[in-house]
Design an enzyme around this catalytic site. Structure first.
Site, PDB file in Angstrom:
ATOM      1  N   HIS A  72       0.835  -1.206   0.000  1.00 51.04           N
ATOM      2  CA  HIS A  72       0.000   0.000   0.000  1.00 51.04           C
ATOM      3  C   HIS A  72       0.870   1.258   0.000  1.00 51.04           C
ATOM      4  CE1 HIS A  72      -3.292   2.724   1.521  1.00 51.04           C
ATOM      5  NE2 HIS A  72      -2.247   3.312   2.093  1.00 51.04           N
ATOM      6  N   GLU A  73       1.893   1.271   0.845  1.00 51.86           N
ATOM      7  CA  GLU A  73       2.763   2.445   0.916  1.00 51.86           C
ATOM      8  C   GLU A  73       3.563   2.633  -0.370  1.00 51.86           C
ATOM      9  OE1 GLU A  73       2.233   4.490   3.119  1.00 51.86           O
ATOM     10  OE2 GLU A  73       1.064   3.212   4.431  1.00 51.86           O
TER      11      GLU A  73
ATOM     12  N   HIS B 167       1.506   4.366  -2.892  1.00 49.03           N
ATOM     13  CA  HIS B 167       1.557   5.819  -2.712  1.00 49.03           C
ATOM     14  C   HIS B 167       2.775   6.407  -3.421  1.00 49.03           C
ATOM     15  CE1 HIS B 167      -1.789   6.847  -0.217  1.00 49.03           C
ATOM     16  NE2 HIS B 167      -1.447   6.057   0.788  1.00 49.03           N
TER      17      HIS B 167
ATOM     18  N   GLU C  67      -6.277   7.358  -0.609  1.00 49.48           N
ATOM     19  CA  GLU C  67      -6.209   6.118   0.165  1.00 49.48           C
ATOM     20  C   GLU C  67      -6.876   4.971  -0.576  1.00 49.48           C
ATOM     21  OE1 GLU C  67      -4.494   5.355   2.953  1.00 49.48           O
ATOM     22  OE2 GLU C  67      -3.671   7.339   2.601  1.00 49.48           O
TER      23      GLU C  67
END
Length: 279
Positions: free
Chosen positions: A132-133, A136, A201
């Protein structure tokens, strides 16, 4: 993806317009020009130095394969899968389970995780969080969010200054309208900032699930982190709430009306979307 970038661009343009509006209320056309210049300077500063500042705020220390083998190796494997350069990896000595990414672009990126999240999650769940990071990083979300937060904070500071030191003797100025702008501009900036953060998100959840190939692992991780984070304060985030939007789960305490102004979308909805991907 192009649509998301277009929406984000519009929202950031709206924040800059608010910045100019507050400047105009304080000093007319010259004040507006000065405010826009200040906003541009804030952008430049955020671009070059915001990541270093955030990592120092959280007392993050860089780790490598020998000092944090599981964390480092997982980030390295996922970076290869995502087609990204290897980011720097940091560890934060905090009990609250959380993680974030920062940096101005994929070549100058960092991923940070708390000791709490390493203790809480399984290897599979941690992999989902780190993916997930990295999503980003791949989407360049962190730079956008940081710049938006910096400008939004500057708007609030300008408005606060203007309410006490504005040019009230200007004959061409409607004092009630000016007061209304100074009160509402910071609120509008905050709402725009929240809109950017929430949409990002969802995108990072989807991108992270694609990088890891395991949407359910991220869904399970989000459920765990959300449950445990509520009972463990993160003092740095409470003292610097503008950094809350960077975390995978909102680190701040507060419910009810406060949840409407959360920088993160509801965890239940995020989990629902990930499980739909898994199916």
């Amino acid at each position: 993806m192009v649509g998301n970038w277009f929406k984000t661009g519009l929202l950031m343009a709206a924040i800059m317009a608010l910045f100019g509006m507050v400047g105009a209320v304080l000093g007319g056309s010259q004040g507006m020009l000065l405010a826009l210049v200040l906003g541009a300077a804030t952008n430049v500063w955020a671009y070059w130095f915001s990541d270093t500042m955030v990592l120092k705020l959280y007392n993050a220390h860089e780790v490598d394969e020998s000092s944090a083998p599981q964390l480092y190796q997982t980030v390295r494997d996922l970076a290869v899968r995502a087609g990204l350069p290897m980011p720097k990896v940091y560890l934060i000595d905090e009990a609250q389970p959380n993680a974030f990414a920062t940096g101005r672009n994929p070549d100058h990126a960092a991923v940070a995780a708390t000791t709490g999240i390493l203790q809480l999650l399984t290897a599979r769940e941690l992999r989902g969080v780190l993916a997930h990071e990295l999503a980003h990083v791949k989407h360049r979300d962190i730079l956008t969010s940081t710049i938006t937060a910096s400008i939004a904070g500057a708007i609030a500071t300008l408005a606060h200054f203007g309410m006490f030191f504005g040019h009230r003797d200007d004959e061409n100025r409607n004092p009630l309208l000016a007061l209304l702008v100074l009160i509402l501009a910071p609120i509008a900036a905050m709402l725009i900032q929240l809109a950017i953060s929430r949409s990002r998100e969802y995108g990072a959840d989807e991108g992270g699930a694609e990088i890891s190939g395991d949407p359910r692992a991220l869904a399970d991780a989000l459920a765990k982190i959300d449950r445990y984070a509520k009972g463990l304060p993160l003092e740095t985030a409470e003292a610097h709430p503008a950094t809350a939007q960077m975390m995978i789960i909102n680190p701040l305490h507060g419910g009810g009306i406060a949840s409407l102004f959360s920088t993160h979308p509801p965890t239940e909805e995020r989990i629902h979307r990930l499980l739909a991907m898994a199916r």
